[in-house]
Scaffold this motif. Sequence first.
Motif, PDB file in Angstrom:
ATOM      1  N   PHE A  25       0.846  -1.207   0.000  1.00 52.34           N
ATOM      2  CA  PHE A  25       0.000   0.000   0.000  1.00 52.34           C
ATOM      3  C   PHE A  25       0.879   1.254   0.000  1.00 52.34           C
ATOM      4  CE2 PHE A  25      -2.091  -3.447   2.287  1.00 52.34           C
ATOM      5  CZ  PHE A  25      -3.301  -3.535   1.607  1.00 52.34           C
ATOM      6  N   PRO A  26       0.867   1.993  -1.126  1.00 49.46           N
ATOM      7  CA  PRO A  26       1.659   3.227  -1.171  1.00 49.46           C
ATOM      8  C   PRO A  26       0.873   4.395  -0.587  1.00 49.46           C
ATOM      9  CG  PRO A  26       0.638   2.838  -3.303  1.00 49.46           C
ATOM     10  CD  PRO A  26       0.146   1.738  -2.384  1.00 49.46           C
ATOM     11  N   SER A  27       1.544   5.323   0.060  1.00 45.56           N
ATOM     12  CA  SER A  27       0.849   6.554   0.466  1.00 45.56           C
ATOM     13  C   SER A  27       1.846   7.691   0.671  1.00 45.56           C
ATOM     14  CB  SER A  27       0.007   6.354   1.720  1.00 45.56           C
ATOM     15  OG  SER A  27       0.801   5.878   2.753  1.00 45.56           O
ATOM     16  N   ALA A  28       1.296   8.886   0.648  1.00 45.26           N
ATOM     17  CA  ALA A  28       2.106  10.087   0.873  1.00 45.26           C
ATOM     18  C   ALA A  28       1.250  11.117   1.563  1.00 45.26           C
ATOM     19  CB  ALA A  28       2.615  10.654  -0.448  1.00 45.26           C
ATOM     20  N   ASP A  29       1.671  11.535   2.724  1.00 46.04           N
ATOM     21  CA  ASP A  29       1.036  12.616   3.468  1.00 46.04           C
ATOM     22  C   ASP A  29      -0.277  12.215   4.139  1.00 46.04           C
ATOM     23  OD1 ASP A  29       1.650  15.405   4.120  1.00 46.04           O
ATOM     24  OD2 ASP A  29      -0.338  15.764   3.314  1.00 46.04           O
ATOM     25  N   ASN A  30      -1.320  11.903   3.334  1.00 45.39           N
ATOM     26  CA  ASN A  30      -2.606  11.575   3.961  1.00 45.39           C
ATOM     27  C   ASN A  30      -2.599  10.100   4.361  1.00 45.39           C
ATOM     28  OD1 ASN A  30      -2.595  10.762   1.375  1.00 45.39           O
ATOM     29  ND2 ASN A  30      -4.327  11.993   0.710  1.00 45.39           N
ATOM     30  N   SER A  31      -1.688   9.782   5.265  1.00 41.98           N
ATOM     31  CA  SER A  31      -1.452   8.404   5.669  1.00 41.98           C
ATOM     32  C   SER A  31      -1.419   8.357   7.194  1.00 41.98           C
ATOM     33  CB  SER A  31      -0.083   7.996   5.108  1.00 41.98           C
ATOM     34  OG  SER A  31       0.584   7.103   5.953  1.00 41.98           O
ATOM     35  N   PRO A  32      -1.897   7.265   7.784  1.00 45.84           N
ATOM     36  CA  PRO A  32      -1.807   7.184   9.247  1.00 45.84           C
ATOM     37  C   PRO A  32      -0.378   6.931   9.731  1.00 45.84           C
ATOM     38  CG  PRO A  32      -2.770   5.170   8.320  1.00 45.84           C
ATOM     39  CD  PRO A  32      -2.557   6.104   7.175  1.00 45.84           C
ATOM     40  N   LEU A  33       0.538   6.674   8.806  1.00 42.68           N
ATOM     41  CA  LEU A  33       1.924   6.381   9.215  1.00 42.68           C
ATOM     42  C   LEU A  33       2.687   7.673   9.486  1.00 42.68           C
ATOM     43  CD1 LEU A  33       2.753   3.617   6.601  1.00 42.68           C
ATOM     44  CD2 LEU A  33       2.427   3.283   9.069  1.00 42.68           C
ATOM     45  N   PRO A  34       3.513   7.685  10.529  1.00 41.94           N
ATOM     46  CA  PRO A  34       4.367   8.865  10.778  1.00 41.94           C
ATOM     47  C   PRO A  34       5.535   8.825   9.794  1.00 41.94           C
ATOM     48  CG  PRO A  34       4.733   7.172  12.455  1.00 41.94           C
ATOM     49  CD  PRO A  34       3.761   6.598  11.484  1.00 41.94           C
ATOM     50  N   GLU A  35       5.409   9.603   8.738  1.00 41.08           N
ATOM     51  CA  GLU A  35       6.343   9.454   7.615  1.00 41.08           C
ATOM     52  C   GLU A  35       7.757   9.901   7.964  1.00 41.08           C
ATOM     53  OE1 GLU A  35       4.164  11.762   4.763  1.00 41.08           O
ATOM     54  OE2 GLU A  35       3.022  10.011   4.104  1.00 41.08           O
ATOM     55  N   ARG A  36       7.872  10.991   8.743  1.00 43.46           N
ATOM     56  CA  ARG A  36       9.231  11.456   9.073  1.00 43.46           C
ATOM     57  C   ARG A  36       9.942  10.435   9.943  1.00 43.46           C
ATOM     58  NH1 ARG A  36       7.043  16.816  11.593  1.00 43.46           N
ATOM     59  NH2 ARG A  36       5.503  15.251  12.159  1.00 43.46           N
ATOM     60  N   GLU A  37       9.213   9.873  10.911  1.00 40.78           N
ATOM     61  CA  GLU A  37       9.818   8.866  11.793  1.00 40.78           C
ATOM     62  C   GLU A  37      10.218   7.630  10.984  1.00 40.78           C
ATOM     63  OE1 GLU A  37       7.409  10.827  12.640  1.00 40.78           O
ATOM     64  OE2 GLU A  37       7.851  11.532  14.660  1.00 40.78           O
ATOM     65  N   ALA A  38       9.333   7.205  10.046  1.00 38.27           N
ATOM     66  CA  ALA A  38       9.638   6.021   9.231  1.00 38.27           C
ATOM     67  C   ALA A  38      10.907   6.269   8.423  1.00 38.27           C
ATOM     68  CB  ALA A  38       8.462   5.698   8.310  1.00 38.27           C
ATOM     69  N   ALA A  39      10.981   7.446   7.801  1.00 38.73           N
ATOM     70  CA  ALA A  39      12.149   7.742   6.962  1.00 38.73           C
ATOM     71  C   ALA A  39      13.409   7.866   7.809  1.00 38.73           C
ATOM     72  CB  ALA A  39      11.901   9.034   6.183  1.00 38.73           C
ATOM     73  N   TRP A  40      13.267   8.447   8.979  1.00 36.91           N
ATOM     74  CA  TRP A  40      14.441   8.620   9.848  1.00 36.91           C
ATOM     75  C   TRP A  40      14.932   7.254  10.352  1.00 36.91           C
ATOM     76  CZ3 TRP A  40      14.658   8.324  15.474  1.00 36.91           C
ATOM     77  CH2 TRP A  40      15.925   8.664  15.966  1.00 36.91           C
ATOM     78  N   LEU A  41      14.006   6.433  10.863  1.00 30.86           N
ATOM     79  CA  LEU A  41      14.409   5.107  11.362  1.00 30.86           C
ATOM     80  C   LEU A  41      14.979   4.241  10.234  1.00 30.86           C
ATOM     81  CD1 LEU A  41      11.424   4.347  13.773  1.00 30.86           C
ATOM     82  CD2 LEU A  41      13.822   4.628  14.429  1.00 30.86           C
ATOM     83  N   ALA A  42      14.509   4.470   9.017  1.00 27.58           N
ATOM     84  CA  ALA A  42      14.999   3.705   7.874  1.00 27.58           C
ATOM     85  C   ALA A  42      16.376   4.191   7.416  1.00 27.58           C
ATOM     86  CB  ALA A  42      14.004   3.816   6.721  1.00 27.58           C
ATOM     87  N   GLY A  43      16.897   5.217   8.066  1.00 29.66           N
ATOM     88  CA  GLY A  43      18.261   5.680   7.755  1.00 29.66           C
ATOM     89  C   GLY A  43      18.330   6.601   6.554  1.00 29.66           C
ATOM     90  N   ILE A  44      17.196   7.214   6.170  1.00 25.49           N
ATOM     91  CA  ILE A  44      17.199   8.048   4.957  1.00 25.49           C
ATOM     92  C   ILE A  44      17.840   9.414   5.178  1.00 25.49           C
ATOM     93  CG2 ILE A  44      15.661   9.292   3.377  1.00 25.49           C
ATOM     94  CD1 ILE A  44      13.887   6.882   3.276  1.00 25.49           C
ATOM     95  N   GLY A  45      17.636  10.002   6.343  1.00 26.52           N
ATOM     96  CA  GLY A  45      18.191  11.338   6.531  1.00 26.52           C
ATOM     97  C   GLY A  45      18.251  11.753   7.984  1.00 26.52           C
TER      98      GLY A  45
END
Length: 274
Positions: free
Chosen positions: A94-114
Amino acid sequence: MLDKLFAAAGAAAWGGVAFRRLLPFLSTEALEKVEALCPRPKTVLAAAFPYYAGERPGNLSLYARGEDYHAVVVRRLNTVCEALAEQYPGESFFPSADNSPLPEREAAWLAGIGLRGASGLLILPPYGTYVFLGTILTGAALELPERSPAPDCPRCGACRAACPAGAMGEGGPDVSRCLSELTQKKGALTGEEEARLKAHPLIWGCDFCQRACPFNAAPALSPLPEFSTDLVDSLENADLEGLTNRTFREKYGGRAFAWRGPGPLRRNLELKRE
Ligand code: B12
Ligand code: SF4
Ligand code: SF4
């Protein structure tokens, strides 16, 4: 394989995180939404898509000038989802951007993106904070690259000092003071809110904290045509004159500044004339 898929989708960086690591950042309501979509979530993939198109004068925030990032990021992530669905038959992605229940910044940070910026935004050199984030949620337990989260930004304080609303606190902005939020607010404003909008140079969004960040001093340009061509830098009264909700949607429906309809944009422009 994922490296190739995300590169082909135009992501400047990607990573993944086991879903359970996001649990501390999810409210009960957000968790329910996630589970309604994906009953046994196992993995979240996150990706960053650059949008900086260079210095161009205008009264719209830099993030809102190209095609609506919600559509662009999901469209691009869909290509990854389709390839993964072939690779993992029986699994859903399931792809999503912004209007998603997932905390996107936390996901990207924990994933080592930035880096985790004190501005509340994820920083991805050389694009700075000018990246949109998107996620792919799945019940598949994917094998992920082992990456540690990047450190926090150096906490230089430039974003906080640059915020004209005094909105920047320890953990990012106080939403009730943030001008980005205020430009998007529907309905009647208080006198104090009107005064704050009058003094704000933009009619949609706010870029002060980002412009002040040293990671954004010379950001790399977006390689993505949706964010670098056919830009709407500014709106004037004449652009909105005579438009009904329907004709406004026909003209600007594909833009990130359009989701609240013409009302807030007209009001914000009107405040500049007073
Ligand atoms: C609601 C929302 C807003 C609100 C509130 C913003 C906020 N900071 O919470 C408003 C309208 C103000 C807003 C403004 C903007 N937004 Co916004 N917003 C969101 C949205 C939809 C949800 C955020 C949220 O409510 N999170 C949940 C709440 C509960 O979090 P919180 O507890 O308030 O905050 C915690 C975290 O922020 C954490 N934290 C603090 N600093 C940092 C930094 C990092 C990197 C991490 C990991 C965590 C972290 O600590 C806080 C306490 O636990 C996300 C998309 C998403 N689904 O995640 C986009 C998102 C955060 N927004 C985005 C953008 C682009 C913007 C603007 C730049 C737009 C603009 N130019 O006007 C501004 C920037 C303002 C700022 N400095 O943060 C991008 C950020 C991309 C990036 N590089 O990080 C996102 C990820 C959308 C996307 N898909 O790309 N936004
Ligand atoms: S977006 Fe604007 S008002 Fe909001 S925290 Fe950043 S500088 Fe302050
Ligand atoms: S301006 Fe300084 S404190 Fe703020 S996010 Fe950028 S590096 Fe961090």
